[in-house]
Design an enzyme around this catalytic site. Structure first.
Site, PDB file in Angstrom:
ATOM      1  N   ARG A 159       0.858  -1.183   0.000  1.00 41.10           N
ATOM      2  CA  ARG A 159       0.000   0.000   0.000  1.00 41.10           C
ATOM      3  C   ARG A 159       0.892   1.230   0.000  1.00 41.10           C
ATOM      4  O   ARG A 159       2.008   1.203   0.537  1.00 41.10           O
ATOM      5  CB  ARG A 159      -0.910   0.024   1.225  1.00 41.10           C
ATOM      6  CG  ARG A 159      -1.828  -1.190   1.358  1.00 41.10           C
ATOM      7  CD  ARG A 159      -2.625  -1.108   2.652  1.00 41.10           C
ATOM      8  NE  ARG A 159      -3.541  -2.254   2.818  1.00 41.10           N
ATOM      9  CZ  ARG A 159      -3.232  -3.375   3.444  1.00 41.10           C
ATOM     10  NH1 ARG A 159      -2.017  -3.515   3.978  1.00 41.10           N
ATOM     11  NH2 ARG A 159      -4.104  -4.360   3.560  1.00 41.10           N
ATOM     12  N   LYS A 183      -2.424  -2.415   8.029  1.00 37.94           N
ATOM     13  CA  LYS A 183      -3.571  -1.954   8.810  1.00 37.94           C
ATOM     14  C   LYS A 183      -3.527  -2.561  10.205  1.00 37.94           C
ATOM     15  O   LYS A 183      -3.199  -3.729  10.376  1.00 37.94           O
ATOM     16  CB  LYS A 183      -4.871  -2.337   8.099  1.00 37.94           C
ATOM     17  CG  LYS A 183      -5.060  -1.622   6.762  1.00 37.94           C
ATOM     18  CD  LYS A 183      -6.371  -2.014   6.105  1.00 37.94           C
ATOM     19  CE  LYS A 183      -6.586  -1.252   4.797  1.00 37.94           C
ATOM     20  NZ  LYS A 183      -7.860  -1.623   4.142  1.00 37.94           N
ATOM     21  N   HIS A 253      -2.940   1.824  -5.840  1.00 36.50           N
ATOM     22  CA  HIS A 253      -3.635   0.548  -5.715  1.00 36.50           C
ATOM     23  C   HIS A 253      -3.640  -0.219  -7.035  1.00 36.50           C
ATOM     24  O   HIS A 253      -3.761  -1.447  -7.042  1.00 36.50           O
ATOM     25  CB  HIS A 253      -5.065   0.767  -5.211  1.00 36.50           C
ATOM     26  CG  HIS A 253      -5.311   0.141  -3.873  1.00 36.50           C
ATOM     27  ND1 HIS A 253      -4.622   0.514  -2.746  1.00 36.50           N
ATOM     28  CD2 HIS A 253      -6.141  -0.859  -3.490  1.00 36.50           C
ATOM     29  CE1 HIS A 253      -5.040  -0.220  -1.724  1.00 36.50           C
ATOM     30  NE2 HIS A 253      -5.951  -1.059  -2.141  1.00 36.50           N
ATOM     31  N   ARG A 256      -0.723  -2.319  -6.879  1.00 37.69           N
ATOM     32  CA  ARG A 256      -0.983  -3.408  -5.924  1.00 37.69           C
ATOM     33  C   ARG A 256      -1.847  -4.481  -6.578  1.00 37.69           C
ATOM     34  O   ARG A 256      -1.576  -5.682  -6.443  1.00 37.69           O
ATOM     35  CB  ARG A 256      -1.666  -2.830  -4.689  1.00 37.69           C
ATOM     36  CG  ARG A 256      -1.956  -3.812  -3.565  1.00 37.69           C
ATOM     37  CD  ARG A 256      -2.344  -3.025  -2.320  1.00 37.69           C
ATOM     38  NE  ARG A 256      -3.072  -3.800  -1.333  1.00 37.69           N
ATOM     39  CZ  ARG A 256      -2.508  -4.559  -0.399  1.00 37.69           C
ATOM     40  NH1 ARG A 256      -1.200  -4.673  -0.346  1.00 37.69           N
ATOM     41  NH2 ARG A 256      -3.250  -5.218   0.481  1.00 37.69           N
ATOM     42  N   HIS A 279      -3.562  -9.447   3.655  1.00 41.57           N
ATOM     43  CA  HIS A 279      -4.996  -9.626   3.867  1.00 41.57           C
ATOM     44  C   HIS A 279      -5.212 -10.565   5.044  1.00 41.57           C
ATOM     45  O   HIS A 279      -4.555 -11.592   5.157  1.00 41.57           O
ATOM     46  CB  HIS A 279      -5.660 -10.221   2.626  1.00 41.57           C
ATOM     47  CG  HIS A 279      -5.784  -9.258   1.487  1.00 41.57           C
ATOM     48  ND1 HIS A 279      -5.992  -9.656   0.183  1.00 41.57           N
ATOM     49  CD2 HIS A 279      -5.733  -7.896   1.448  1.00 41.57           C
ATOM     50  CE1 HIS A 279      -6.065  -8.587  -0.594  1.00 41.57           C
ATOM     51  NE2 HIS A 279      -5.910  -7.513   0.149  1.00 41.57           N
ATOM     52  N   TYR A 288      -9.049 -11.534  -6.844  1.00 41.56           N
ATOM     53  CA  TYR A 288      -8.061 -11.494  -7.912  1.00 41.56           C
ATOM     54  C   TYR A 288      -8.127 -12.741  -8.785  1.00 41.56           C
ATOM     55  O   TYR A 288      -7.777 -12.701  -9.959  1.00 41.56           O
ATOM     56  CB  TYR A 288      -6.656 -11.341  -7.323  1.00 41.56           C
ATOM     57  CG  TYR A 288      -6.453 -10.017  -6.640  1.00 41.56           C
ATOM     58  CD1 TYR A 288      -6.264  -8.855  -7.380  1.00 41.56           C
ATOM     59  CD2 TYR A 288      -6.481  -9.911  -5.259  1.00 41.56           C
ATOM     60  CE1 TYR A 288      -6.099  -7.631  -6.751  1.00 41.56           C
ATOM     61  CE2 TYR A 288      -6.312  -8.700  -4.624  1.00 41.56           C
ATOM     62  CZ  TYR A 288      -6.120  -7.561  -5.380  1.00 41.56           C
ATOM     63  OH  TYR A 288      -5.961  -6.349  -4.749  1.00 41.56           O
TER      64      TYR A 288
END
Length: 308
Positions: A159, A183, A253, A256, A279, A288
């Site tokens: 990110r 995150k 993004h 990414r 994730h 994806y």
């Protein structure tokens, strides 16, 4: 104002999120905005006491969000925004019930709409390479920084906030890896490709020393010698894409998404890609796989003599 007054309870719930839950400032701002919208909706119905709200009122709020109310300056919202706003209202009612202010959580059974799944946009490998090459023009310390920045974004699938937060010591050249903080402050170690390491080495040797003006551990620096901001790093990518002649909308993004899609196209296991992206659930990463399946369908439809 009664203890069950809507306005009083909204303030109490926001305090709860801030102090007891430790929610992020952006989350607090979002919930406050959504709950003010809910409070306004109830006020227009003459409701100021939460004990007077039933499940039907919450469902009416959901309908109003989707249809809009132009007379009261309330535009129709996209499903994703409707879902977010309703989740805030549901949390508010759950809080009121848990605190014993109301007897029942009347919003419990009102489900937010499921937003339509949008496939992430990725770039062909050639487009990514063109952008990376364009970042090196014109030559100089900033070009060395920009090339290293974009190489690292694509090499790690990071990110933009993770890369701009990097310090020099987060790069492990010996083991060809980088420590990324995602995150929730979660750390992960991600491998770095040789082209990205080469670009980083050039930047650290010839670029960063020319930009630094005071002692700072930050890896990527702006022209004033401070840490490069997320917005400035985004602009680096936009400018490079423009110089490369890429006419698609490109964001950090996008790199990414391209990283993930290219790995899966190359045969990588989805759970490995999940770990690389940071994730928490493989379900998030599986979107994806839809991209690669759609690509296979397109190839099949155009190349197979019996496809149609």
């Amino acid at each position: 104002m009664t203890i069950s007054g809507v306005e009083h309870l909204v303030d109490a719930y926001i305090d709860h999120l801030t102090v007891e839950r430790g929610s992020a400032a952006n989350t607090i701002a979002s919930y406050r905005r959504d709950l003010l919208r809910y409070r306004g909706f109830l006020a227009r119905r003459g409701v100021t006491d939460l004990r007077d709200v039933d499940e039907g009122a919450v469902r009416d709020f959901l309908v109003a969000l989707r249809r809009g109310d132009p007379d009261n300056g309330m535009p129709a919202l996209a499903d994703s925004s409707v879902a977010r706003t309703l989740i805030a209202a549901r949390g508010f009612h759950k809080f009121a019930a848990a605190e014993g202010v109301v007897d029942d959580d009347v919003a419990h059974a009102v489900r937010p709409p499921t937003p339509a799944q949008r496939l992430p946009k990725s770039l062909p490998v050639d487009d990514v390479l063109a952008i990376l090459d364009a970042a090196s023009v014109p030559e100089g310390p900033r070009a060395l920084r920009d090339r290293a920045l974009l190489e690292l974004l694509y090499s790690c699938g990071a990110r933009i906030s993770e890369v701009t937060a990097l310090d020099v010591d987060d790069i492990d050249v010996e083991h060809r890896a980088v420590v990324l903080r995602g995150k929730g402050g979660k750390e992960r170690i991600v491998p770095v490709g040789r082209p990205a390491l080469s670009a980083l080495d050039a930047y650290l040797v010839r670029g960063r020393p020319a930009l630094i003006k005071k002692g700072t551990p930050a890896l990527f620096l702006n022209i004033r010698g401070g840490r490069l901001s997320r917005q400035s790093a985004w602009q680096v990518l936009v400018d490079a894409a423009e110089r490369a002649g890429i006419d698609k909308d490109v964001s950090p993004h996008t790199l990414r998404h391209s990283f993930a899609t290219h790995l899966l196209d190359g045969g990588a296991d989805v759970r490995v890609v999940q770990e690389l992206l940071g994730h928490s659930s493989v379900t998030t990463t599986q979107v994806y796989t839809m991209v690669t399946v759609n690509t296979m369908r397109e190839v099949y439809a155009t190349a197979h003599p019996r496809a149609r």
